[in-house]
Design a protein around this motif. Structure first.
Motif, PDB file in Angstrom:
ATOM      1  N   ILE A 128       0.867  -1.183   0.000  1.00 21.16           N
ATOM      2  CA  ILE A 128       0.000   0.000   0.000  1.00 21.16           C
ATOM      3  C   ILE A 128       0.899   1.227   0.000  1.00 21.16           C
ATOM      4  N   VAL A 129       0.829   2.011  -1.047  1.00 24.21           N
ATOM      5  CA  VAL A 129       1.702   3.171  -1.208  1.00 24.21           C
ATOM      6  C   VAL A 129       0.877   4.440  -1.129  1.00 24.21           C
ATOM      7  N   ARG A 130       1.352   5.373  -0.322  1.00 29.31           N
ATOM      8  CA  ARG A 130       0.665   6.663  -0.225  1.00 29.31           C
ATOM      9  C   ARG A 130       0.653   7.352  -1.583  1.00 29.31           C
ATOM     10  N   ARG A 131      -0.515   7.762  -2.035  1.00 29.77           N
ATOM     11  CA  ARG A 131      -0.643   8.293  -3.393  1.00 29.77           C
ATOM     12  C   ARG A 131       0.147   9.567  -3.608  1.00 29.77           C
ATOM     13  N   GLU A 132       0.301  10.358  -2.536  1.00 24.29           N
ATOM     14  CA  GLU A 132       1.020  11.616  -2.703  1.00 24.29           C
ATOM     15  C   GLU A 132       2.479  11.390  -3.089  1.00 24.29           C
ATOM     16  N   LEU A 133       3.040  10.208  -2.746  1.00 21.10           N
ATOM     17  CA  LEU A 133       4.420   9.923  -3.109  1.00 21.10           C
ATOM     18  C   LEU A 133       4.595   9.795  -4.616  1.00 21.10           C
ATOM     19  N   LEU A 134       3.518   9.470  -5.313  1.00 23.21           N
ATOM     20  CA  LEU A 134       3.581   9.291  -6.764  1.00 23.21           C
ATOM     21  C   LEU A 134       3.490  10.609  -7.518  1.00 23.21           C
ATOM     22  N   ARG A 135       3.272  11.694  -6.796  1.00 25.92           N
ATOM     23  CA  ARG A 135       3.046  12.990  -7.446  1.00 25.92           C
ATOM     24  C   ARG A 135       4.202  13.958  -7.228  1.00 25.92           C
ATOM     25  N   GLY A 136       5.360  13.444  -6.870  1.00 24.71           N
ATOM     26  CA  GLY A 136       6.493  14.314  -6.580  1.00 24.71           C
ATOM     27  C   GLY A 136       7.066  14.970  -7.827  1.00 24.71           C
ATOM     28  N   SER A 137       7.693  16.119  -7.644  1.00 26.53           N
ATOM     29  CA  SER A 137       8.341  16.870  -8.711  1.00 26.53           C
ATOM     30  C   SER A 137       9.833  16.959  -8.419  1.00 26.53           C
ATOM     31  N   ALA A 138      10.650  16.427  -9.327  1.00 28.95           N
ATOM     32  CA  ALA A 138      12.095  16.473  -9.127  1.00 28.95           C
ATOM     33  C   ALA A 138      12.596  17.912  -9.073  1.00 28.95           C
TER      34      ALA A 138
END
Length: 369
Positions: free
Chosen positions: A176-186
């Motif tokens: 289960i992965v927190r969705r906000e982690l998938l929205r990061g900006s380098a």
């Protein structure tokens, strides 16, 4: 309304789910991922944990989640004077949980484990409220082994864990992965940390409380490390070192919250302990890892098993604490960087089907029964 929100049938009362789990951030992160999703599907979420644990701090960051503290005792595997008092604290917690659950009348209880969860699971069972447990590690922790007889289902992250769960209750759902982690900006990550593009960034994470052994290894080798990499070091509360503040290409923080997705996005590699929630998040984000699992002297050995499973799959380099010399540390990181593209290609082959959706379906089924 989010894409995963499901309309509630007319006339149906709002469903309530009680979450529990705590003692460390790893026993809360799955709940942090599930709560917003279930809220969007019409669930009313409440939380039960200790009065002063990290779970209370983390849940306070969520909207519309009431928190109910209860008495808890730690489940120790070593001799300690507190072991005499803790059974009474646990008994008090069971009584408090029983009364609160009777008042709150949740449709289902979801437990992430940790010593905090045991009184809640027992209180739910005494109220005949169905319980679903989640186990992240390869082998079940003590709290979940105690709670297993009182649960309907046990959701597991590793496929190998199924054989360790008694009663045929195990369901392999994946991470289960927190969705906000998938929205990061380098770009945002580099800007926030004031680092430069073009030179690889290594993110160092020692868990919610930090890791003194990892912190010491990084700081001892800063001159050598900063020749090849830039470092973002999440060192844990009270573990900042002012003597390192002026080192070029090195940034240290006790802990981050909203910035974490961006810092992960800008990082090429990760140095970390081997807590299951974290390493599966790195796997999902395709971040090659150098893992330094907690030793058996400081844990039950679960992180060693987690790290070994990932090493066999080819996702990481592993250094045991007793092997953490400067030469071994720098050599492992160099190998990881050299093999990073090969490792990422292996990671891309590991796709999981909607684990959060699978758990939501189990919660829905349990609430109906």
């Amino acid at each position: 309304m989010p894409n995963d929100a499901l309309p509630r049938p007319r006339g149906e009362k709002p469903r309530r789910i009680l979450f529990t789990g705590g003692g460390s951030a790893g026993h809360v992160t799955v709940n942090l991922a599930l709560i917003p999703m279930l809220q969007s599907q019409g669930w009313n979420a409440v939380y039960m944990g200790s009065g002063g644990g990290i779970e209370k701090q983390l849940i306070a960051r969520l909207d519309d989640v009431d928190y109910y503290p209860i008495s808890t005792g730690k489940l120790r595997r070593y001799l300690d004077l507190q072991n005499v008092k803790d059974p009474f604290r646990v008994a008090k917690g069971v009584f408090q949980a029983f009364r609160l659950i009777r008042k709150l009348r949740p449709d289902v209880v979801f437990s992430k484990g940790g010593f905090v969860s045991v009184p809640v699971v027992l209180g739910a069972w005494l109220n005949r409220v169905p319980v679903i447990i989640h186990e992240s590690d390869l082998t079940p922790g003590l709290a979940n082994r105690i709670a297993n007889p009182f649960a309907r289902k046990v959701c597991v992250t590793f496929g190998e864990t199924v054989e360790h769960i008694k009663g045929g209750k195990a369901v392999h759902v994946g991470p289960i992965v927190r969705r906000e982690l998938l929205r990061g900006s380098a770009l945002k990550g580099l800007q926030w940390s004031k680092l430069l593009p073009g030179k690889p960034v290594v993110l160092v994470m020692g868990g919610s409380l930090g890791s003194r052994r990892i912190n010491e290894a990084v700081r001892r080798n800063l001159p050598e490390l900063t020749k090849a990499y830039q470092l973002i070091h999440l060192c844990g509360k009270g573990e900042l070192d002012a003597t390192c503040d002026g080192v070029r290409g090195y940034r240290q923080y006790e802990y981050v919250h909203e910035e974490l997705p961006d810092l992960l996005a800008c990082s090429e590699l990760v140095i970390s302990r081997a807590g299951s929630n974290s390493i599966f998040e790195f796997l999902t984000l395709r971040k090659p890892m150098l893992l330094v699992p907690l030793s058996k002297g400081a844990s039950r050995g679960d992180q060693i098993l987690n790290a070994e499973s990932f090493r066999k799959a080819g996702y990481c380099e592993v250094l045991q604490e007793e092997e953490l010399t400067d030469e071994a540390f720098l050599g492992a990181l160099a190998r990881l960087y050299a093999d990073r593209e090969i490792i990422r290609s292996r990671m891309r082959q590991n796709e999981f089907k909607d684990p959060a959706g699978s758990i939501a379906a189990l919660i829905q089924e349990a609430s109906r029964k």
